[in-house]
Every structure is written in C-alpha cells, then in structure tokens.
Motif scaffolding. Structure first.
Motif, PDB file in Angstrom:
ATOM      1  N   LEU A  61       0.746  -1.128   0.005  1.00 18.72           N
ATOM      2  CA  LEU A  61       0.056   0.037   0.097  1.00 18.72           C
ATOM      3  C   LEU A  61       0.747   1.112  -0.220  1.00 18.72           C
ATOM      4  O   LEU A  61       0.578   2.218  -0.727  1.00 18.72           O
ATOM      5  CB  LEU A  61      -0.973  -0.065   1.064  1.00 18.72           C
ATOM      6  CG  LEU A  61      -2.155  -0.987   1.165  1.00 18.72           C
ATOM      7  CD1 LEU A  61      -2.764  -1.025   2.469  1.00 18.72           C
ATOM      8  CD2 LEU A  61      -2.817  -0.837   0.023  1.00 18.72           C
ATOM      9  N   ILE A  62       2.074   1.217   0.715  1.00 21.94           N
ATOM     10  CA  ILE A  62       2.745   2.338   0.692  1.00 21.94           C
ATOM     11  C   ILE A  62       3.465   2.758  -0.746  1.00 21.94           C
ATOM     12  O   ILE A  62       3.405   3.772  -1.216  1.00 21.94           O
ATOM     13  CB  ILE A  62       3.873   2.444   1.820  1.00 21.94           C
ATOM     14  CG1 ILE A  62       3.302   2.103   3.236  1.00 21.94           C
ATOM     15  CG2 ILE A  62       5.004   3.100   1.491  1.00 21.94           C
ATOM     16  CD1 ILE A  62       4.118   1.888   4.401  1.00 21.94           C
ATOM     17  N   PHE A  63       3.744   1.554  -1.229  1.00 22.67           N
ATOM     18  CA  PHE A  63       4.609   1.315  -2.626  1.00 22.67           C
ATOM     19  C   PHE A  63       3.178   2.302  -3.861  1.00 22.67           C
ATOM     20  O   PHE A  63       3.611   3.129  -4.330  1.00 22.67           O
ATOM     21  CB  PHE A  63       4.625   0.224  -3.264  1.00 22.67           C
ATOM     22  CG  PHE A  63       5.210   0.150  -4.486  1.00 22.67           C
ATOM     23  CD1 PHE A  63       6.537   0.643  -5.094  1.00 22.67           C
ATOM     24  CD2 PHE A  63       4.226  -0.401  -5.556  1.00 22.67           C
ATOM     25  CE1 PHE A  63       6.919   0.674  -6.430  1.00 22.67           C
ATOM     26  CE2 PHE A  63       4.673  -0.056  -6.877  1.00 22.67           C
ATOM     27  CZ  PHE A  63       6.053   0.347  -7.181  1.00 22.67           C
ATOM     28  N   TRP A  64       1.874   1.682  -3.546  1.00 21.90           N
ATOM     29  CA  TRP A  64       0.981   2.333  -4.324  1.00 21.90           C
ATOM     30  C   TRP A  64       0.874   3.648  -4.173  1.00 21.90           C
ATOM     31  O   TRP A  64       0.886   4.671  -4.948  1.00 21.90           O
ATOM     32  CB  TRP A  64      -0.270   1.403  -4.118  1.00 21.90           C
ATOM     33  CG  TRP A  64      -0.204   0.301  -5.041  1.00 21.90           C
ATOM     34  CD1 TRP A  64       0.105  -0.885  -4.759  1.00 21.90           C
ATOM     35  CD2 TRP A  64      -0.928   0.274  -6.297  1.00 21.90           C
ATOM     36  NE1 TRP A  64      -0.125  -1.643  -5.706  1.00 21.90           N
ATOM     37  CE2 TRP A  64      -0.672  -1.033  -6.748  1.00 21.90           C
ATOM     38  CE3 TRP A  64      -1.181   1.150  -7.228  1.00 21.90           C
ATOM     39  CZ2 TRP A  64      -1.006  -1.566  -7.966  1.00 21.90           C
ATOM     40  CZ3 TRP A  64      -1.837   0.778  -8.544  1.00 21.90           C
ATOM     41  CH2 TRP A  64      -1.671  -0.340  -8.715  1.00 21.90           C
ATOM     42  N   ALA A  65       0.771   4.130  -2.769  1.00 23.30           N
ATOM     43  CA  ALA A  65       0.635   5.595  -2.486  1.00 23.30           C
ATOM     44  C   ALA A  65       1.839   6.380  -2.778  1.00 23.30           C
ATOM     45  O   ALA A  65       1.418   7.658  -2.931  1.00 23.30           O
ATOM     46  CB  ALA A  65       0.322   5.742  -0.891  1.00 23.30           C
ATOM     47  N   VAL A  68       0.864   7.879 -12.089  1.00 22.51           N
ATOM     48  CA  VAL A  68      -0.304   7.795 -12.815  1.00 22.51           C
ATOM     49  C   VAL A  68      -1.122   9.190 -13.182  1.00 22.51           C
ATOM     50  O   VAL A  68      -1.507   9.720 -14.182  1.00 22.51           O
ATOM     51  CB  VAL A  68      -1.317   6.475 -12.596  1.00 22.51           C
ATOM     52  CG1 VAL A  68      -2.543   6.737 -13.183  1.00 22.51           C
ATOM     53  CG2 VAL A  68      -0.576   5.422 -12.569  1.00 22.51           C
ATOM     54  N   ALA A  69      -1.147  10.014 -11.862  1.00 25.30           N
ATOM     55  CA  ALA A  69      -1.807  11.168 -12.051  1.00 25.30           C
ATOM     56  C   ALA A  69      -0.976  12.154 -12.751  1.00 25.30           C
ATOM     57  O   ALA A  69      -1.456  13.139 -13.642  1.00 25.30           O
ATOM     58  CB  ALA A  69      -1.954  11.651 -10.483  1.00 25.30           C
ATOM     59  N   PHE A  70       0.384  12.067 -12.632  1.00 22.39           N
ATOM     60  CA  PHE A  70       1.143  13.180 -13.571  1.00 22.39           C
ATOM     61  C   PHE A  70       1.091  12.516 -14.988  1.00 22.39           C
ATOM     62  O   PHE A  70       0.922  13.698 -15.670  1.00 22.39           O
ATOM     63  CB  PHE A  70       2.752  12.760 -12.756  1.00 22.39           C
ATOM     64  CG  PHE A  70       3.617  13.591 -13.728  1.00 22.39           C
ATOM     65  CD1 PHE A  70       3.744  14.971 -13.861  1.00 22.39           C
ATOM     66  CD2 PHE A  70       4.524  12.729 -14.822  1.00 22.39           C
ATOM     67  CE1 PHE A  70       4.738  15.631 -14.720  1.00 22.39           C
ATOM     68  CE2 PHE A  70       5.268  13.459 -15.723  1.00 22.39           C
ATOM     69  CZ  PHE A  70       5.371  14.938 -15.651  1.00 22.39           C
ATOM     70  N   LEU A  71       1.224  11.411 -15.116  1.00 24.66           N
ATOM     71  CA  LEU A  71       1.090  10.967 -16.626  1.00 24.66           C
ATOM     72  C   LEU A  71      -0.468  11.482 -17.334  1.00 24.66           C
ATOM     73  O   LEU A  71      -0.663  11.989 -18.402  1.00 24.66           O
ATOM     74  CB  LEU A  71       1.358   9.238 -16.830  1.00 24.66           C
ATOM     75  CG  LEU A  71       2.567   8.817 -16.714  1.00 24.66           C
ATOM     76  CD1 LEU A  71       2.570   7.663 -16.737  1.00 24.66           C
ATOM     77  CD2 LEU A  71       3.790   9.574 -17.766  1.00 24.66           C
ATOM     78  N   VAL A  72      -1.594  11.285 -16.312  1.00 26.11           N
ATOM     79  CA  VAL A  72      -2.616  11.752 -16.773  1.00 26.11           C
ATOM     80  C   VAL A  72      -2.679  13.391 -17.122  1.00 26.11           C
ATOM     81  O   VAL A  72      -3.308  13.654 -18.272  1.00 26.11           O
ATOM     82  CB  VAL A  72      -3.733  11.284 -16.043  1.00 26.11           C
ATOM     83  CG1 VAL A  72      -5.064  11.876 -16.453  1.00 26.11           C
ATOM     84  CG2 VAL A  72      -4.012   9.766 -16.193  1.00 26.11           C
ATOM     85  N   TRP A  73      -2.176  13.980 -16.142  1.00 32.99           N
ATOM     86  CA  TRP A  73      -1.858  15.586 -16.430  1.00 32.99           C
ATOM     87  C   TRP A  73      -1.327  15.741 -17.802  1.00 32.99           C
ATOM     88  O   TRP A  73      -1.671  16.826 -18.384  1.00 32.99           O
ATOM     89  CB  TRP A  73      -1.456  16.213 -15.143  1.00 32.99           C
ATOM     90  CG  TRP A  73      -1.111  17.605 -15.404  1.00 32.99           C
ATOM     91  CD1 TRP A  73      -1.930  18.468 -15.292  1.00 32.99           C
ATOM     92  CD2 TRP A  73      -0.068  18.140 -15.942  1.00 32.99           C
ATOM     93  NE1 TRP A  73      -1.486  19.772 -15.521  1.00 32.99           N
ATOM     94  CE2 TRP A  73      -0.064  19.534 -15.801  1.00 32.99           C
ATOM     95  CE3 TRP A  73       1.512  17.570 -15.952  1.00 32.99           C
ATOM     96  CZ2 TRP A  73       0.867  20.413 -15.975  1.00 32.99           C
ATOM     97  CZ3 TRP A  73       2.290  18.717 -16.367  1.00 32.99           C
ATOM     98  CH2 TRP A  73       2.252  19.824 -16.529  1.00 32.99           C
ATOM     99  N   LEU A  74      -0.116  15.080 -17.925  1.00 32.47           N
ATOM    100  CA  LEU A  74       0.605  15.271 -18.957  1.00 32.47           C
ATOM    101  C   LEU A  74       0.132  15.041 -20.441  1.00 32.47           C
ATOM    102  O   LEU A  74       0.229  15.778 -21.252  1.00 32.47           O
ATOM    103  CB  LEU A  74       1.746  14.551 -18.853  1.00 32.47           C
ATOM    104  CG  LEU A  74       3.136  14.808 -19.807  1.00 32.47           C
ATOM    105  CD1 LEU A  74       3.707  16.287 -19.563  1.00 32.47           C
ATOM    106  CD2 LEU A  74       4.354  13.855 -19.643  1.00 32.47           C
TER     107      LEU A  74
END
Length: 56
Positions: free
Chosen positions: A6-10, A17-23
C-alpha cells in the motif's frame, strides 16, 4: 494487500499515474490516445501482478 504494498502504491504508482494523466491531457491532439494506452498499461500491470502473486 499488505502495508508495504500500500505504501508503494501511495508513494510511487498513484502520483506517477496522476502525473501521466495530467501530462497527456496537455496534448490536445493525441491526449485521448495516450490516456487509453495508459489505462491499458495500468490494467495489464495490475492483472500481471495479480497473476504472478496468486492474489496474495
């Protein structure tokens, strides 16, 4: 899922993924294609991880 997972995912996966979606949304012409490829890649990686670990 255990705590280190969970720490790895967080810490790594969700911000990446959020950065790639924004990009990809910044590119007006091919943004949707990039989002589709990203979604397929994420789903494929999750399925592969689940298959290799046996759902543990």
């Amino acid at each position: 899922m255990n705590i280190p997972s969970l720490i790895f995912w967080a810490v790594f996966v969700l911000p990446l993924v959020a950065f790639l979606v924004w990009l990809m949304r910044q590119d007006k012409r091919k943004g949707i294609t990039g989002l589709i490829v990203l979604a397929i890649t994420v789903v494929g990686c999750i399925a592969y991880m689940y298959w290799k670990t046996g759902g543990k």
